[in-house]
Design a protein around this motif. Structure first.
Motif, short mmCIF file in Angstrom:
data_model
loop_
_atom_site.label_atom_id
_atom_site.label_comp_id
_atom_site.label_asym_id
_atom_site.label_seq_id
_atom_site.Cartn_x
_atom_site.Cartn_y
_atom_site.Cartn_z
N SER A 82 68.29 39.66 49.81
CA SER A 82 68.84 38.55 49.44
C SER A 82 68.49 38.41 47.82
O SER A 82 67.85 39.16 47.48
CB SER A 82 68.22 37.11 50.22
OG SER A 82 66.85 37.21 49.95
N PRO A 83 69.36 37.34 47.10
CA PRO A 83 68.87 37.39 45.76
C PRO A 83 67.45 37.21 45.51
O PRO A 83 66.94 36.17 46.28
CB PRO A 83 69.82 36.09 45.19
CG PRO A 83 71.02 36.27 46.30
CD PRO A 83 70.45 36.72 47.66
N ASP A 84 66.90 37.66 44.38
CA ASP A 84 65.49 37.38 44.27
C ASP A 84 65.22 35.81 43.97
O ASP A 84 66.10 35.10 43.32
CB ASP A 84 65.10 38.25 42.97
CG ASP A 84 64.97 39.51 43.24
OD1 ASP A 84 65.05 40.11 44.56
OD2 ASP A 84 64.85 40.35 42.16
N LYS A 85 64.20 35.33 44.70
CA LYS A 85 63.70 33.86 44.52
C LYS A 85 62.50 33.88 44.05
O LYS A 85 61.40 34.71 44.20
CB LYS A 85 63.73 33.22 45.95
CG LYS A 85 63.46 32.09 46.05
CD LYS A 85 64.75 31.08 45.67
CE LYS A 85 64.60 29.44 45.68
NZ LYS A 85 65.64 28.93 45.63
N ASN B 12 62.63 38.63 47.93
CA ASN B 12 63.59 38.65 48.66
C ASN B 12 63.51 38.95 50.29
O ASN B 12 62.36 39.40 50.67
CB ASN B 12 64.79 39.66 48.04
CG ASN B 12 64.26 41.07 48.10
OD1 ASN B 12 63.81 41.47 49.11
ND2 ASN B 12 64.24 41.65 46.79
N LYS C 234 58.28 36.80 42.60
CA LYS C 234 59.54 37.05 43.30
C LYS C 234 59.53 37.37 44.58
O LYS C 234 58.72 38.18 45.06
CB LYS C 234 60.38 37.85 42.32
CG LYS C 234 60.79 37.32 40.99
CD LYS C 234 61.76 38.17 40.29
CE LYS C 234 62.22 37.88 38.72
NZ LYS C 234 63.26 38.58 38.02
N ARG D 281 65.32 40.58 54.06
CA ARG D 281 66.17 41.31 54.57
C ARG D 281 66.20 41.47 55.90
O ARG D 281 64.98 41.45 56.54
CB ARG D 281 66.01 42.92 53.88
CG ARG D 281 65.62 43.19 52.31
CD ARG D 281 65.37 44.37 51.85
NE ARG D 281 64.78 44.25 50.52
CZ ARG D 281 64.92 45.62 49.63
NH1 ARG D 281 65.09 46.39 50.04
NH2 ARG D 281 64.38 45.19 48.43
#
Length: 1174
Positions: free
Chosen positions: A915-918, A902, A900, A904
């Motif tokens: 940001s939303p976890d990718k 994110n 995962k 910033r």
């Protein structure tokens, strides 16, 4: 189609008609050029043959200018190219340049073709060359089986490279497996085709790593051919041979080259001794200054060839046994080249003109005309135009006759394309020379008064002197065609105002300029010839007279060069003084006087002679100056004078003046200035509100004197501050404040009592009034209640009891930062391979950053391994990308894992929201080696193997591979057996093995990607118990012991007999047999003799024979140098940095596969251990 542009820089509308007396010149005046209508002119375009990098965006340049600004369109392969229908293609604003987006999904191959740009406005259309777009190619080497080259010493040899066909063709070079270039000489050299030629081979040529490399510069890649093996065997004696040509073959050949190119001819010969190559041109000489020999004279290079270089060139190879030769017939052809390129034409209505287009080539080029990009035969008719071969004739043109014409000259070797416009203008006169321009000249020299003009039809020019003077005529004036008035010999009475008048049928205009005639500069007392004794002092005078309005500068030279950088040379107002003269000061000294209008000079020679002997001199630093006196006291200056102390036999070179400020810093002395040692007065600049005292220090080569006694004190009057604080800054410490700081003035800079500061600020780009506050003598002020991170205009002004300093300059500062408000959006992850991923994101709006954008941080962490499905402690990693970057690489990932991340944004205050976890997953990789391999329970014919799964499976295990082979008593490896084992097994019993035999095992795991690293082990089956007991029984029987004693006794008797016979000088039969047959090496014991070989600890550390046993560390090592690429698996790519250095990264050394049967276990060199360097 390459256009010959005759424009230059921004004002490149140089428009003129050759051979026509009515043609107009357009001056290079930027304001005029912006106002005149003009057909389009192509100013920049991509090359005709444009090879692009398929990994980067394609930029096809097309820039043009015109009035009004032109519009642009493109054709592709002869048809209209609608860029609006292709999302990958954009056109730059106010430009015709195309950008094809390859890096965002486009394919370079899809855009191959022939492109042409058209620039059009209301006065015509210009076209570019045909631009052929081709992506570069760097293909891999085709795999081939190369047999070793076995060559007899002295024979010739050719190692063929045969590189892959790339675009553009690659650069070929030969290296060994340590990346060292192979040495070349007259005997061994590389041909133009890349092959490596040996005129004769020597034993030192034996090696197994002749490697041909092909470097494709366009894509910065290097491809490697398989290593070639050469073995030279000697057969004595070595036969010498006369030369024969290896290349070219036969006795004659032909070569065609184009005019202007480089001609390369090559001859490489075989022979022993090594032949020497010589070149001649039959019936002529090789061209001087253009002929070069390369590759040990095997290559003849002629640069910038022309038709005169055609002919027969003979190369002759010679050694002591004879010679061989080859004749190359060279023909020089020529692509079209200009004799007269058409040039832009500006005409007035009703005038005549011509466009001429003449080119040459071999064969003769064909000339064709186009009008506004259309063949002239089908272009709209123009009654003022007539085409006559390579010339277009214009008669009685009108404004509608304006157009752009293209001339195309072509033959089978190329083409030329030139745009030339016809611009019909009707313009009233304009005078471009600035009004009331002042001209200054020296009396008795020419004066040139400019009257730059433009008009269509061409205006007539007249000159007048004075406001109401009569027209100037006569021999004392010269009138130039460009409007300039020349007065060949200007006198003092030529001073005055001159008026230039320009008129044509559309109007009239006039302009005035002024002329001032100055007196010439003269040297009224020139330097004179001097003879001076060594260590003496000499002066040269240079007194001048000049016009009082001119400021002269005097420069002294020695032998027409600058004076030495030596403090002994003192330049005064009217003289040059040289102290302590030495022999190197001999020479000619020149005084040069320059003004803005003239220059004069005079020279004199200095001769240095030896000085008479003198008694020993004691040198010391000078005594301090005395009798300091202040005179001419003013508010900002004073004159200080003094009397020098004794020099103590070393001339004083300079005086240092220091001052004390008794008001602000009593007792502290500061440097003020310094003057030459010949000067005893100085004018000193003073500051207000300072209580000055001065002292003087004398300096010579020995050192500095003690300071003089201080002068009387002088208190200057107070005044407004002269300057404002420096280093003014505005940086907020909190989101709602602005901290204004500055460097305070020093005490004496205050210029008076009551020093304070006026601090002013206002928000930038907002119609606000200045807010001001007066603070004490501090260096900081905090403004509260400000908006977050907005720009402010700031100024700090000094003031004292007498008033303010000058208005200060403004600086830009920002109020305090706050954390960013918005997270980056559209975060995307592209997994490149099992250990590397690329992350993209959209930049956040700058308004939401609320501070100085410092960059972006990517947080990423492993969630779980997809092979074990087990979670572990989350260890987050952070990568920071500086600036407004929108992508980054994530290295060091673990294969077959779920991650995962994110993103910033970061400013000076800190990080914004994440940001939303990718979530992304890495693909499988090859596993690590099994964690262990144990061999237990040995029997006569079986062994039990147990193992542990890999610590890092890096994917789903598909199977295990077990290979094993026996090791005989001579340490040679037997046949190799391979077994595939299901992935869920952890042990195996091997049966049907030979008793009392040592085996070597190779064990590794596999995933769908491939095999991982292997682990090795050795074990021995036990021997037959009955056989062992029989051996023990026989060794303990009495008869066996007696037999052994008898044999020992017989050997002792035999030795005694041999000793006696030798003392008598005789020989014995056993000795003769030994002489005839050498003792054989110790043979391994047969299996049926009841014994077997044991492996001692000492033997374990011996080097192995021919790929036999492994070393004690249980790894298989090759016998050759570790510098080769053998250890690295196929497909492992090396890389180059931007500076070209090799940064090959290897996936880890793998243990080599064991050899089949009894052959060597040494692994062959990989076919392509390094496919490319990127």
């Amino acid at each position: 189609m390459m256009k010959k542009s005759i424009s230059a820089s921004k004002a490149s509308l140089v428009l003129f008609l050759c051979q026509m007396i009515f043609a107009l010149d357009v001056p290079l005046d930027s304001k005029l050029l912006e106002e005149l209508s003009q057909p389009p002119t192509i100013t920049q375009q991509s090359p005709k043959d444009y090879i692009v990098d398929p990994r980067e965006n394609i930029v096809i340049q097309c820039e043009a200018k015109g009035k009004p600004p032109p519009s642009f369109s493109w054709t592709r392969n002869g048809t209209h190219f609608d860029i609006d229908k292709d999302a990958q293609v954009t056109m730059k604003p106010n430009s015709g340049t195309l950008v094809i987006n390859i890096m965002n999904g486009g394919k370079a191959e899809a855009y191959e073709g022939v492109y042409q740009c058209t620039a059009r406005n209301e006065r015509g259309a210009a076209i570019s060359n045909n631009i052929v777009i081709r992506p570069s190619r760097s293909p891999l080497w085709t795999k081939e089986k190369l047999e070793p080259n076995q060559v007899r010493e002295g024979d010739s040899l050719v190692l063929h490279c045969r590189p892959p066909v790339g675009l553009p063709p690659p650069i070929i070079f030969w290296m060994d497996n340590a990346f060292q270039r192979l040495p070349q000489s007259e005997r061994v050299s590389q041909g133009l085709n890349g092959d490596l030629y040996f005129s004769n081979v020597q034993p030192e040529d034996t090696r197994e790593d002749y490697i041909c490399y092909a470097r494709f510069n366009h894509t910065q890649t290097i491809q490697q051919k398989q290593p070639i093996s050469v073995k030279v065997f000697s057969m004595k004696p070595v036969t010498e041979r006369q030369p024969i040509l290896l290349t070219p073959t036969g006795s004659t050949s032909t070569k065609v080259e184009l005019r202007g190119n480089v001609l390369l001819l090559e001859c490489i010969a075989a022979g022993l001794p090594t032949p020497v190559i010589r070149w001649i041109k039959e019936g002529g000489e090789l061209p001087a200054n253009r002929t070069f020999f390369e590759n040990f004279k095997k290559t003849l290079k002629i640069i910038d060839v022309s038709e005169a270089d055609s002919g027969n060139y003979k190369c002759i190879a010679r050694n002591i046994l004879g010679s061989a030769h080859h004749v190359i017939s060279v023909t020089v052809k020529a692509a079209p080249y200009w004799i007269t390129a058409p040039r832009n034409l500006v005409l007035s209505p009703g005038e005549d003109g011509t466009l001429i287009c003449r080119a040459n080539g071999n064969p003769k080029p064909n000339i064709s005309w186009l009008a506004n990009g259309v063949p002239i035969a089908i272009a709209p008719e123009d009654p003022s135009r007539k085409v006559d071969g390579d010339t277009i004739i214009f008669s009685h043109v009108q404004e509608r006759s304006s157009a752009v014409y293209q001339c195309n000259a072509s033959n089978e070797y190329g083409y030329l394309l030139a745009n030339a416009f016809v611009n019909v203008l009707a313009e009233p006169p304009r005078i471009l020379t600035p009004a009331n321009k002042l001209y200054q000249v020296i009396a008795d020299s020419p004066a040139l008064l400019d009257c730059a003009y433009f008009g269509s039809p061409k205006p007539e020019i007249e000159w007048f002197k004075g406001v109401k003077g009569s027209i100037l005529r006569g021999d004392e004036y010269v009138f130039h065609d460009n409007g300039t008035l020349e007065i060949p010999v200007a006198q003092k009475d030529s001073t005055g105002t001159y008026t230039c008048v320009a008129r044509n049928e559309l109007g009239k205009i006039q302009n005035e300029v002024r002329l001032e005639v100055k007196d010439p500069t003269m040297i009224i007392k020139q330097p004179e010839y001097k003879v001076i004794q060594r260590y003496g002092q000499v002066s040269f005078e240079c007194i001048i007279k000049h016009d009082f309005t001119l400021l002269p500068t005097v420069i002294w030279l020695k032998d027409n060069d600058e004076l030495p950088d030596d403090e002994r040379f003192l330049v005064g107002k009217d003289n040059l003084t040289i102290m302590n003269v030495t022999d190197k000061d001999d020479g000619t000294y020149t005084c040069i006087v320059n003004t803005t209008l003239d220059s004069v000079s005079a020279s004199a020679v200095l001769t240095v002679v030896a000085a008479p002997p003198t008694p020993a001199i004691i040198y010391a630093q000078p005594n301090p100056p005395f009798d300091l006196e202040l005179t001419g006291q003013l508010e900002r200056s004073v004159e200080l004078s003094w009397i020098p102390g004794d020099e103590n036999n070393s001339p004083i070179t300079n005086f240092v003046i220091e001052y004390e400020d008794g008001l602000h810093e009593p007792g502290v002395w500061h440097y003020q200035t310094e003057v030459p040692g010949t000067q005893t007065t100085v004018q000193l600049k003073l500051s207000p509100y300072v209580n000055y005292s001065f002292r003087v220090i004398a300096v010579n080569e020995i050192g500095r004197s003690q300071p003089s006694e201080p002068s009387e004190q002088y208190l200057t009057k107070s005044a407004n501050p002269d300057e404002n604080p420096s280093n003014v800054q505005g940086i907020g410490s909190e989101p709602d404040n602005l901290v204004i700081t500055w460097e305070s003035l020093k005490g004496f800079q205050s210029n008076g009592p009551g020093l304070q500061y006026k601090v002013s600020w206002r928000q930038k780009d907002v119609d606000d009034e200045w807010t001001s506050v007066i603070v004490a003598n501090v260096s900081k002020y905090i403004v509260s209640g400000t908006p977050t991170f907005v720009p402010y205009e700031i100024k700090v002004q000094a003031l004292n009891d007498l008033g303010y300093a000058p208005e200060p300059s403004e600086v830009i500062g920002h109020s305090g930062e706050d954390l960013p408000m918005v997270a980056p959006g559209n975060v995307q992850v592209h997994v490149i391979n099992s250990t590397l991923a690329k992350v993209h994101w959209d930049p956040v709006p700058l308004k939401t950053v609320r501070g100085h954008l410092q960059g972006y941080k990517v947080y990423y962490w492993k969630v779980q391994s997809l092979s074990r499905r087990s979670r572990r402690h989350v260890e987050k990693k952070i990568l920071t990308f500086r600036g407004n970057k929108t992508f980054g690489m994530l290295p060091g990932l673990e294969p077959f894992s779920s991650y995962k991340l994110n993103v910033r944004v970061v400013n000076g205050k800190g990080e914004g929201p994440a940001s939303p976890d990718k979530v992304f997953k890495t693909p499988e990789g090859v596993p690590s080696s099994p964690s262990f391999l144990k061999i237990t329970n040995p029997t006569l014919d079986s062994l039990t193997l147990e193992w542990g799964s890999p610590t890092h499976p890096n994917g789903v295990l598909t199977s295990y591979i077990l290979k094993f082979q026996p090791i005989n008593n001579t340490h040679e490896l037997g046949p190799l057996v391979e077994i595939r084992i299901p992935a869920n097994e952890s042990s195996l019993i091997l049966k049907n093995l030979n008793y009392s035999t040592r085996y070597k095992f190779y064990f590794n795991a596999q995933t769908s990607v491939g095999s991982g690293s292997q682990i090795t082990e050795e074990a021995v089956t036990i021997m037959d118990e009955a056989m062992a007991s029989r051996q023990v029984d026989i060794a303990t029987q009495g008869w066996f012991i007696g037999l052994m004693c008898a044999v020992a006794l017989l050997i002792l008797i035999l030795l005694i007999v041999c000793f006696i016979r030798r003392n008598k000088g005789g020989k014995y039969p056993v000795k003769e047999k030994e002489d005839a047959h050498a003792d054989p090496e110790i043979q391994p014991m047969k299996e049926d003799d009841g014994t077997f070989g044991e492996y001692s600890d000492a033997e374990d550390h011996k080097p192995l024979k021919k790929g036999s046993r492994t070393p004690s560390d249980r790894t298989v090592k090759k016998e050759d140098s570790d510098d080769s690429l053998v250890d690295y698996g196929e497909g492992v790519n090396g890389q180059f940095n931007e500076d070209g250095s090799f940064i090959g990264q290897y996936s880890g050394k793998k243990e080599k596969e064991p050899a089949e049967g009894n052959e060597s276990s040494e692994a062959p060199s990989p076919v392509n251990a390094m496919n490319s360097f990127v």
